[in-house]
Structure formats: structure tokens, C-alpha cells
Motif scaffolding. Structure first.
Motif, short mmCIF file in Angstrom:
data_model
loop_
_atom_site.label_atom_id
_atom_site.label_comp_id
_atom_site.label_asym_id
_atom_site.label_seq_id
_atom_site.Cartn_x
_atom_site.Cartn_y
_atom_site.Cartn_z
N ASP A 157 -32.25 22.91 -14.07
CA ASP A 157 -30.72 22.34 -14.10
C ASP A 157 -29.75 23.28 -13.12
N ILE A 158 -30.11 24.55 -12.72
CA ILE A 158 -29.24 25.38 -11.79
C ILE A 158 -29.62 24.72 -10.74
N CYS A 159 -30.82 24.32 -9.95
CA CYS A 159 -31.09 23.65 -8.82
C CYS A 159 -30.59 22.39 -8.54
N LYS A 160 -30.44 21.50 -9.55
CA LYS A 160 -29.90 20.23 -9.50
C LYS A 160 -28.10 20.33 -9.23
N LYS A 161 -27.64 21.30 -9.70
CA LYS A 161 -26.15 21.31 -9.74
C LYS A 161 -25.93 22.23 -8.39
N ALA A 162 -26.86 22.98 -7.77
CA ALA A 162 -26.58 23.61 -6.65
C ALA A 162 -26.74 22.59 -5.46
N ALA A 163 -27.50 21.77 -5.66
CA ALA A 163 -27.89 20.54 -4.26
C ALA A 163 -26.56 19.93 -4.10
N GLN A 164 -25.65 20.00 -4.88
CA GLN A 164 -24.18 19.14 -4.63
C GLN A 164 -23.57 20.27 -4.08
N LYS A 165 -23.48 21.56 -3.94
CA LYS A 165 -22.56 22.55 -3.57
C LYS A 165 -22.33 22.26 -2.13
N LYS A 166 -21.08 22.52 -1.51
CA LYS A 166 -21.10 22.42 -0.01
C LYS A 166 -21.54 23.90 0.58
N VAL A 167 -21.94 23.49 1.77
CA VAL A 167 -22.68 24.55 2.59
C VAL A 167 -21.42 25.57 2.91
N LYS A 168 -20.28 25.00 3.27
CA LYS A 168 -18.92 26.04 3.59
C LYS A 168 -18.68 26.94 2.62
N ASP A 169 -19.37 26.45 1.07
CA ASP A 169 -19.03 27.56 0.03
C ASP A 169 -19.87 28.76 -0.23
N LEU A 170 -21.12 28.44 0.59
CA LEU A 170 -22.12 29.51 0.64
C LEU A 170 -22.76 30.17 1.83
#
Length: 186
Positions: free
Chosen positions: A112-125
Motif C-alpha cells: 500500500d505504501i509503495c502504491k501511494k509512493a509511486a505517485q509522489k513527485k521527484v521534486k518532493d523527495l
């Protein structure tokens, strides 16, 4: 003995995994995978372990490392402060383990964590580069080693004039130094 120059060991930018700052983490993972497949054909080098991030002007502004990806999966790590500083305290294994429950870390299933993380923007991490993470292509390996050691860096951006042309990875420097150690021992 001839000095080894940074440009002799660097990986050209054209061979490295890159994504735009607006890319998703999923896109960064795919870019890394593609770059690794291409790079694998050269058995002398290790696979890439990071993705370089460029802005709208095609300038490198940061990178996303393996650790950055893992850290981004659990947003509560941000509440804990500077992880590099914290890790130097030498806390016991029991204390570090207790932080899982104290901070409520990793409570959801990893999928579940990975599914959500896949959508994160690179600029935010991504991590932006600091002044000490650049080295000129004509600098000696000695100078680069000094920058790597003093800054505790995994890589340095290689510059020509004001443009970034490649990346000097700790793993490639280490391989070169080990080769020199072996050659000198003979």
C-alpha cells in the motif's frame, strides 16, 4: 606517475538515469531500470544507484538515491529531523527498533505504501546538490577523493565551465584505488 583526471572515471551525463523534477517516483524507478540495463553491458562498472533530476531548463538540480526512495516511503521520518545527524549518535539496536512503534512507522502494508509512493513527485523527495558536491572534469583524482571523503558523498557532479557533464561515483573511484593498491603491491 601521471595523475588520473576526474574525466577519465566519470560517467557521462548521457549514460546516466535522469528525470524531470515533475516526474513521478514511478517514472524515476523506470528511468533507473532502463539506465541500468544499458549500463550493464559494460561489466567494468556497477549499476547506477541514483537518478539525477533536471529542471525545465534541462539543468541538473538534484538527485534521488536509493536511500531517498526508501526514506520517502514513510513520511513520518521527516518528523524525526536530520537522519544523518541522528545516525551518528550510536544508539542501541533496541532503541532504534523502539522508534518503529514510538513514531508509528511502517504501520501500513508495504504494498500500500509503495502504491501511494509511486505517485509522489521527484521534486518532493530529491536532494539538492551543495557547493561541495561539484568537481571540475580536469581536477585530479586526489582532489575528488578529498571532496568525497570530507563531504561523505556517494558521488560528485562533474563540471566543464558551468555545465554539468557527468557524475563521478564513489564506487568507480574505489575500484580505481583498489586497482592501484594491487598494482603497487606487486
Amino acid at each position: 606517475m601521471k595523475s588520473i583526471m576526474v574525466k577519465e572515471l566519470m560517467v557521462p551525463l548521457s549514460e546516466y538515469a535522469t528525470v524531470a523534477e515533475e516526474a513521478s517516483l514511478y517514472e524515476a524507478v523506470v528511468a533507473l531500470e532502463v539506465a541500468q540495463e544499458k549500463f550493464d553491458k559494460s561489466a567494468e562498472r556497477d549499476k547506477h544507484r541514483a537518478v539525477l533530476v533536471f529542471d525545465k531548463d534541462q539543468q541538473i538540480i538534484g538527485k534521488v538515491s536509493q536511500l531517498d526512495v526508501l526514506r520517502s516511503l514513510e513520511p513520518k521520518y521527516e518528523e524525526m529531523g536530520d537522519m544523518k545527524a541522528i545516525s551518528r549518535f550510536g544508539w542501541s539496536a533496541d532503541f532504534v527498533k523502539s522508534m518503529l512503534s514510538n513514531y508509528g512507522l511502517w504501520e501500513k502494508p508495504l504494498q500500500d505504501i509503495c502504491k501511494k509512493a509511486a505517485q509522489k513527485k521527484v521534486k518532493d523527495l530529491m536532494v539538492t546538490y551543495s557547493e561541495g558536491e561539484y568537481v571540475a572534469e580536469n581536477a585530479t583524482l586526489d582532489e575528488a577523493i578529498h571532496l568525497l571523503v570530507m563531504g561523505n558523498h556517494q558521488s560528485l557532479l562533474v563540471t566543464r565551465d558551468k555545465s554539468i557533464i557527468g557524475i563521478l561515483r564513489l564506487t568507480d573511484v574505489f575500484r580505481e584505488v583498489c586497482g592501484m593498491i594491487k598494482a603497487c603491491a606487486l
